[in-house]
Design an enzyme around this catalytic site. Structure first.
Site, PDB file in Angstrom:
ATOM      1  N   ASP A 167      -4.352  47.376  26.093  1.00 26.09           N
ATOM      2  CA  ASP A 167      -3.156  46.815  25.456  1.00 26.09           C
ATOM      3  C   ASP A 167      -3.122  47.173  23.971  1.00 26.09           C
ATOM      4  O   ASP A 167      -2.870  46.323  23.117  1.00 26.09           O
ATOM      5  CB  ASP A 167      -3.092  45.295  25.646  1.00 26.09           C
ATOM      6  CG  ASP A 167      -1.766  44.701  25.167  1.00 26.09           C
ATOM      7  OD1 ASP A 167      -0.768  45.451  25.112  1.00 26.09           O
ATOM      8  OD2 ASP A 167      -1.734  43.496  24.848  1.00 26.09           O
ATOM      9  N   GLN A 227      -6.159  40.645  30.810  1.00 22.87           N
ATOM     10  CA  GLN A 227      -6.291  39.742  29.658  1.00 22.87           C
ATOM     11  C   GLN A 227      -6.283  38.304  30.168  1.00 22.87           C
ATOM     12  O   GLN A 227      -5.262  37.815  30.625  1.00 22.87           O
ATOM     13  CB  GLN A 227      -5.141  39.950  28.668  1.00 22.87           C
ATOM     14  CG  GLN A 227      -5.230  41.248  27.885  1.00 22.87           C
ATOM     15  CD  GLN A 227      -3.979  41.508  27.064  1.00 22.87           C
ATOM     16  OE1 GLN A 227      -2.866  41.300  27.532  1.00 22.87           O
ATOM     17  NE2 GLN A 227      -4.149  41.975  25.844  1.00 22.87           N
ATOM     18  N   ASP A 250      -2.342  36.393  16.476  1.00 22.33           N
ATOM     19  CA  ASP A 250      -1.499  37.007  17.495  1.00 22.33           C
ATOM     20  C   ASP A 250      -0.997  35.960  18.493  1.00 22.33           C
ATOM     21  O   ASP A 250      -1.737  35.065  18.890  1.00 22.33           O
ATOM     22  CB  ASP A 250      -2.313  38.081  18.230  1.00 22.33           C
ATOM     23  CG  ASP A 250      -1.513  38.801  19.287  1.00 22.33           C
ATOM     24  OD1 ASP A 250      -0.524  39.465  18.917  1.00 22.33           O
ATOM     25  OD2 ASP A 250      -1.886  38.714  20.473  1.00 22.33           O
ATOM     26  N   GLU A 265       2.156  35.334  14.018  1.00 25.59           N
ATOM     27  CA  GLU A 265       3.113  36.108  14.790  1.00 25.59           C
ATOM     28  C   GLU A 265       3.826  35.158  15.745  1.00 25.59           C
ATOM     29  O   GLU A 265       3.278  34.758  16.768  1.00 25.59           O
ATOM     30  CB  GLU A 265       2.413  37.217  15.596  1.00 25.59           C
ATOM     31  CG  GLU A 265       3.413  38.151  16.254  1.00 25.59           C
ATOM     32  CD  GLU A 265       3.020  38.610  17.657  1.00 25.59           C
ATOM     33  OE1 GLU A 265       3.645  39.550  18.160  1.00 25.59           O
ATOM     34  OE2 GLU A 265       2.112  38.006  18.258  1.00 25.59           O
ATOM     35  N   HIS A 276       4.491  48.028  15.306  1.00 24.98           N
ATOM     36  CA  HIS A 276       3.833  48.731  16.409  1.00 24.98           C
ATOM     37  C   HIS A 276       4.472  48.398  17.746  1.00 24.98           C
ATOM     38  O   HIS A 276       4.281  49.114  18.728  1.00 24.98           O
ATOM     39  CB  HIS A 276       2.363  48.333  16.467  1.00 24.98           C
ATOM     40  CG  HIS A 276       2.170  46.914  16.921  1.00 24.98           C
ATOM     41  ND1 HIS A 276       2.499  45.829  16.129  1.00 24.98           N
ATOM     42  CD2 HIS A 276       1.707  46.391  18.083  1.00 24.98           C
ATOM     43  CE1 HIS A 276       2.248  44.723  16.785  1.00 24.98           C
ATOM     44  NE2 HIS A 276       1.770  45.022  17.974  1.00 24.98           N
ATOM     45  N   ASP A 277       5.214  47.289  17.788  1.00 21.85           N
ATOM     46  CA  ASP A 277       5.735  46.771  19.053  1.00 21.85           C
ATOM     47  C   ASP A 277       7.174  47.222  19.261  1.00 21.85           C
ATOM     48  O   ASP A 277       7.782  47.879  18.414  1.00 21.85           O
ATOM     49  CB  ASP A 277       5.643  45.248  19.056  1.00 21.85           C
ATOM     50  CG  ASP A 277       5.147  44.695  20.375  1.00 21.85           C
ATOM     51  OD1 ASP A 277       5.253  45.406  21.386  1.00 21.85           O
ATOM     52  OD2 ASP A 277       4.645  43.557  20.396  1.00 21.85           O
ATOM     53  N   ARG A 328       5.940  52.276  24.168  1.00 18.00           N
ATOM     54  CA  ARG A 328       5.705  51.913  22.768  1.00 18.00           C
ATOM     55  C   ARG A 328       4.901  52.981  22.034  1.00 18.00           C
ATOM     56  O   ARG A 328       4.938  53.053  20.801  1.00 18.00           O
ATOM     57  CB  ARG A 328       4.994  50.556  22.683  1.00 18.00           C
ATOM     58  CG  ARG A 328       5.860  49.387  23.114  1.00 18.00           C
ATOM     59  CD  ARG A 328       5.094  48.082  23.115  1.00 18.00           C
ATOM     60  NE  ARG A 328       3.991  48.101  24.073  1.00 18.00           N
ATOM     61  CZ  ARG A 328       3.168  47.074  24.286  1.00 18.00           C
ATOM     62  NH1 ARG A 328       3.329  45.957  23.595  1.00 18.00           N
ATOM     63  NH2 ARG A 328       2.203  47.144  25.178  1.00 18.00           N
TER      64      ARG A 328
END
Length: 633
Positions: free
Chosen positions: A139, A250, A282, A324, A391-392, A516
């Site tokens: 990920d 995860q 996160d 975030e 980045h997303d 991405r």
């Protein structure tokens, strides 16, 4: 043999000796702990009702305080005295993947001169902790296998501490991601849980009852309904399911277990002690799970973040917590906490980012004006991190209630946005790809670099100089709007040189399924060389951004303490932001239109164009398509 006697001040018992310094440090820790202990204990006992585990936590805080380097402790004291150091107008961030930017952590250190030339003094290093070697199970580094080990391909933990030290000598701060919500299924805890060890199984959520799984599925929205549907993953070796809200590899951590909280706080402090200045938490809203709820934004999450804030202020008060929270503004703001009980120091300005691109596609600034007013109405102490992309992916979490009153229904409007930014709409110059597209609902998110969304890729491919002129102007205008907002601006590495989409990810089987990676391409150092070539795309963008950064740094009207509001204007393609402090007022005007405009100033008066430096008496200003003006009165 002759001996030299140390001065009394250097002897162990002297006023400046190690023993005395140790006592002074102990006093500092004791004072900080005393300041927070009652509230910290009350909150901890409210969650866990476990005095022994709280006592262990306090012992752990002292241990990490003692282990903290003296240079970091001095930096803590300086930042405590300075106050909200991260709110200064000279702050400029850059986000990067270490391997893409410079190969390794040592490589980043070797590139600090370039980073300084960019005007950057805040580096966000994307996930670099140990993660599965198979990129399809990492990920992008967010599936952490070991919180105290750097990914061997990037270096070792000593490299990180050395980089932090070098950065601090240059006045540069380091930011890293702290993934609190889950671990990789290759983490030691997960491996031992999979082996059936009860202590470690209790650190995750194991379920055998299908009724509980069905109830959870009914109540809790899915994070990735297309690429990773469901909330649980079946483990045949245990004949049980484990909660995996993000991806099957995860495993969600169980913060109802005080052992999980304590150990994760020790990991947090260990990383802070390497010299990290900003800890990005996160997926904050997902941390606490409770059956019968949506498992989002529960009050226990705020309790955990509040305790984390206090723990930081006790051990390492120079650090900043960046949350975030990818939610609507009404759900984001509470993560700042209150003046008396603060939580995060900074939060991402997610909605404004998405609304900015909505404005690009629609040429209608009304929603962005409304969104800007909402942010400006919040207390000035609230500090947002502002960005054009990260980045997303870009998710279209817009205010559809308001948009619907203007005839823009949610489903067709999302379709329009995605078609526009893929370049499928007539007149669109954007290029990019969808992410997590749902063929049933038609919902999807979008991926691309800033340059490609602004048309630089299309103009370069076509060799169209006129289109390139407009694309560069659009790119610079959007950055100018980001710099106009209060808070900390951050640029994604490559945007400063107009780097376009990287389609080679499709040739890598470990990346091909994740679009991405289109905007996570390796930094092109050949492009960077062009910043010294007059007239090149790279020189024009780089030079313009540096000029804007310098103005923002030196001009008081960009202070975090300035009054900020929008101004009504009868042209819906114009966004007008007014910043005032003392007797200085900035009129920042942005043209989200393909047409040149004549802008009428509030009154005929003397204005200084901060970009050109020219001062004149003006009633109107001429503005090209996708242009902007910073006019100071």
């Amino acid at each position: 043999m002759a001996t030299t006697r140390k001065p009394a001040s250097q002897a162990a018992g002297g006023a400046n000796g190690p023993a005395a310094r140790g006592k002074a440090a102990d006093k500092v820790f004791a004072e900080r702990l005393a300041r927070h202990r009652d509230e910290l204990r009350w909150l901890y006992m409210e969650l866990y009702d476990n005095g022994d585990m709280f006592a262990e936590l306090c012992d752990g805080l002292k241990r990490f305080f003692d282990e903290r380097d003296n240079k970091l402790k001095k930096l803590d004291l300086a930042r405590e005295e300075a106050g909200a150091w991260y709110r200064a107008t000279n702050m400029l961030g850059m986000q990067m993947y270490i391997d893409n930017f410079a190969g390794t952590i040592r490589g980043v250190e070797e590139r600090l001169d370039y980073i300084e030339r960019c005007g950057v003094n805040y580096i966000h290093l994307m996930p670099f902790l140990d993660t599965p070697a198979d990129k399809s199970r990492s990920d992008g580094g967010y599936a952490v296998s070991d919180f105290r080990r750097v990914n061997p391909a990037l270096g070792i933990m000593d490299d990180l501490a050395h980089l932090a030290s070098k950065c601090h000598t240059r006045g540069i701060s380091l930011c890293m991601d702290f993934v609190m919500n889950h671990t990789s299924d290759e983490h030691e805890w997960a491996r031992r849980a999979r082996a059936g060890e009860g202590e470690y199984m209790s650190r995750y959520f194991f379920v055998h009852d299908q009724g509980i799984i069905d109830r959870y599925t009914r109540d809790v929205p899915q994070v990735f309904p297309t690429t990773a549907p469901g909330h649980f993953t079946y483990l045949p070796e245990l004949d049980q399911c484990v909660m995996t809200q993000f991806y099957p590899y995860q495993w969600d951590l169980n913060y109802r277990n005080p052992r999980v909280f304590n150990e994760m706080m020790y990991n947090f402090l260990f990383l802070a002690n390497q010299g990290i200045d900003i800890i990005r938490i996160d997926a904050v809203p997902y941390i606490w799970k409770q059956l019968g709820t949506k498992c989002r934004n529960l009050k226990q999450v705020h309790t955990i973040v509040r305790m984390m804030r206090m723990i930081g202020e006790i051990v390492c008060p120079g650090i900043v917590l960046l949350g975030e929270v990818v939610m609507a503004p009404v759900e984001v703001a509470p993560y700042f906490g209150t003046v008396e009980k603060p939580e995060c120091h900074m939060l991402y300005n997610v909605t404004t980012m998405a609304t900015t691109w909505n404005t690009v596609a629609t040429r209608d600034a009304r929603l962005l004006r409304q969104q800007t007013d909402i942010v400006c109405s919040l207390p000035r102490s609230y500090t947002f991190l502002n960005y054009l992309r990260c980045h997303d992916d870009i998710g279209w979490g817009l205010d559809y209630g308001t948009l619907s009153t203007w005839g823009m229904a949610e489903v067709p409007h999302k379709t329009y946005l995605n078609d526009y930014f893929q370049g499928h709409t007539p007149g669109s110059v954007s290029r990019g790809e969808l992410y997590n597209a749902d063929p049933v609902t038609g919902d999807a998110r979008f991926c691309a670099t800033t340059a490609s969304m602004c048309g630089i890729e299309a103009a370069g491919f076509e060799g169209n100089d006129e289109a390139m002129e407009v694309a560069i102007r659009k790119d610079i205008m959007l950055h100018a709007y980001m710099f106009t907002q209060s808070g900390l601006p951050i640029i994604y590495s490559g945007d400063e040189v107009g780097q376009v989409n990287d389609y080679t990810y499709k040739d890598d089987p470990e990346k091909a399924e994740d679009s991405r990676y289109i905007h996570r391409g390796a930094f092109d150092w050949q492009l960077a060389k062009n910043i010294d070539e007059p007239g090149s795309v790279q020189q024009r963008i780089f030079g313009a951004l540096r000029a804007l950064e310098n103005i923002r740094r030196d001009e008081p009207v960009f202070s975090a303490d300035a009054d900020v509001r929008t101004k009504d204007y009868d042209d819906t393609s114009i966004l007008w932001v007014v910043r005032s402090i003392g007797d200085r007022t900035l009129h920042a005007v942005f043209n989200f239109s393909d047409d040149a405009k004549t802008i009428w100033m509030p009154e005929t008066a003397t204005y200084t164009d901060l970009v050109s430096g020219e001062t004149a008496e003006l009633a109107t200003i001429a503005m090209p398509s996708w242009g902007f003006a910073w006019m100071l009165r």
